[in-house]
Write an enzyme that holds these catalytic residues in place. Structure first.
Site, PDB file in Angstrom:
ATOM      1  N   GLU A 177       0.863  -1.193   0.000  1.00 39.23           N
ATOM      2  CA  GLU A 177       0.000   0.000   0.000  1.00 39.23           C
ATOM      3  C   GLU A 177       0.901   1.247   0.000  1.00 39.23           C
ATOM      4  O   GLU A 177       1.953   1.252   0.649  1.00 39.23           O
ATOM      5  CB  GLU A 177      -0.819  -0.059   1.300  1.00 39.23           C
ATOM      6  CG  GLU A 177      -1.711   1.103   1.602  1.00 39.23           C
ATOM      7  CD  GLU A 177      -2.372   0.951   3.001  1.00 39.23           C
ATOM      8  OE1 GLU A 177      -1.914   0.115   3.826  1.00 39.23           O
ATOM      9  OE2 GLU A 177      -3.347   1.678   3.256  1.00 39.23           O
TER      10      GLU A 177
ATOM     11  N   LYS B 132      -9.521   2.122  -1.618  1.00 38.93           N
ATOM     12  CA  LYS B 132      -9.728   1.502  -0.298  1.00 38.93           C
ATOM     13  C   LYS B 132     -11.028   1.988   0.345  1.00 38.93           C
ATOM     14  O   LYS B 132     -11.254   3.195   0.468  1.00 38.93           O
ATOM     15  CB  LYS B 132      -8.530   1.847   0.594  1.00 38.93           C
ATOM     16  CG  LYS B 132      -8.529   1.192   1.972  1.00 38.93           C
ATOM     17  CD  LYS B 132      -7.223   1.561   2.705  1.00 38.93           C
ATOM     18  CE  LYS B 132      -7.063   0.883   4.041  1.00 38.93           C
ATOM     19  NZ  LYS B 132      -5.765   1.208   4.674  1.00 38.93           N
TER      20      LYS B 132
ATOM     21  N   CYS C 229      -5.001  -3.312   2.699  1.00 40.61           N
ATOM     22  CA  CYS C 229      -4.675  -3.362   4.119  1.00 40.61           C
ATOM     23  C   CYS C 229      -5.875  -3.614   5.036  1.00 40.61           C
ATOM     24  O   CYS C 229      -6.381  -4.706   5.097  1.00 40.61           O
ATOM     25  CB  CYS C 229      -3.901  -2.107   4.516  1.00 40.61           C
ATOM     26  SG  CYS C 229      -2.864  -2.432   5.967  1.00 40.61           S
TER      27      CYS C 229
ATOM     28  N   MET D 270      -0.631  -4.229  12.708  1.00 40.86           N
ATOM     29  CA  MET D 270      -1.180  -5.269  13.594  1.00 40.86           C
ATOM     30  C   MET D 270      -0.755  -6.625  13.037  1.00 40.86           C
ATOM     31  O   MET D 270      -1.264  -7.049  11.985  1.00 40.86           O
ATOM     32  CB  MET D 270      -2.702  -5.187  13.627  1.00 40.86           C
ATOM     33  CG  MET D 270      -3.218  -3.891  14.207  1.00 40.86           C
ATOM     34  SD  MET D 270      -4.978  -3.740  13.845  1.00 40.86           S
ATOM     35  CE  MET D 270      -5.344  -2.219  14.709  1.00 40.86           C
TER      36      MET D 270
HETATM   37  C1  ACM Z   1      -3.716   0.042   7.324  1.00 41.25           C
HETATM   38  O1  ACM Z   1      -4.842  -0.118   6.848  1.00 41.25           O
HETATM   39  N1  ACM Z   1      -2.756   0.621   6.627  1.00 41.25           N
HETATM   40  C2  ACM Z   1      -3.402  -0.430   8.671  1.00 41.25           C
END
Ligand code: ACM
Length: 269
Positions: A38, A109, A142, A170
């Site tokens: 990402e 996203k 992500c 995480m």
């Molecule tokens: C994330 O969505 N970059 C943790």
């Protein structure tokens, strides 16, 4: 077919340097589908929207997508990577798929993580599956991992490989992605980044450990958490077409859709 990931350590704000680094690490690869992290070209921790204004790019005419298209064509690659997209005065955290034949697809996203909500707009287009060289590819970015509906919708639409550019903080996400693969019988490729970004009084460490998972949840290849890493494996896409769990259980035909209504109602607390 050959699939894999390129795990990177992007440098915040150094778009050209980050794209050059990816290009150099990809230079000996051909005829494969490769996922990158990402926001691989910009870095992650934007301090304010003016930075995003400066670093984001329109997909169709931007530097990063232009360079990635050239690499894809020259080396017969399908590349999936995350960028900050600028479009009609809005910014999106976007995954881009460029194919070796010059096709271009995007996914903006939908589930923004934490401070991303301050700067990016959530994507509103439905989850789409793209057929590339006879293989059905779905994209998510992500934090979408935390919403199993995303993978499920992609799988119901026929996705065989879920390409998942990520900047994970995480570590248990990677276990969750094994579950996403099992519960949908799809391959998943999570391309994570590594390194620590320190900006103003903020600091984030990204967890690496990028992985390719098969429809039974086996990790076919993975990276560590310290180094940039390119890993490629051979997969048999037929495995993702078989949705039988036992001779008497079909992953999709056994679903009890009439019992799932709360899933499509807005949560009101
Ligand atoms: C994330 O969505 N970059 C943790």
């Amino acid at each position: 077919m050959k699939v894999g990931f390129l795990q990177l350590r992007p440098k915040f704000g150094s778009v050209r340097e980050n794209v050059r680094a990816a290009k150099s690490l990809l230079k000996d690869v051909s005829e494969a589908t490769i996922v990158l992290p990402e926001l691989f070209n910009t870095g992650y921790l934007f301090r304010a929207q003016d930075e995003l204004m400066e670093l984001s790019e329109p997909v169709t005419s931007g530097y990063t997508v232009g360079e990635m298209k050239k690499i894809a064509k020259r080396q017969t690659l399908n590349l999936i990577f995350g960028i900050a997209e600028k479009k009609s005065r809005k910014f999106y955290n976007t995954a881009v798929l460029v194919t070796s034949k010059g096709k271009l697809y995007t996914y903006q996203k939908t589930h923004l993580f934490d401070r991303e909500k301050l700067f990016f707009s959530p994507g509103e287009k439905s989850y789409a599956v793209h057929e590339v060289d006879g293989v059905k590819i779905g994209m998510m970015v992500c934090f979408d991992w935390c919403f199993p509906e995303v993978t499920r919708v992609l799988a119901l639409k026929g996705a065989e490989i879920i390409c998942h550019p990520a900047n994970l903080i995480m570590p248990y996400c990677l276990d969750a992605m094994r579950t996403r693969s099992i519960e949908n019988r799809v391959f998943s490729i999570t391309a994570n980044r590594i390194g620590t970004e320190k900006r103003a009084n903020m600091s984030l460490t990204f967890t690496g450990n990028s992985q390719v998972v098969d429809p039974s949840g086996n990790v076919l290849t993975s990276a560590g958490e310290r180094s940039e890493s390119l890993k490629i494996v051979e997969i048999d896409i037929e495995e993702a077409k078989n949705k039988a769990i036992t001779t008497n259980n079909h992953l999709f035909k056994d679903r009890k859709v009439s019992l799932y209504k709360p899933l499509v109602r807005k949560y009101v607390g």
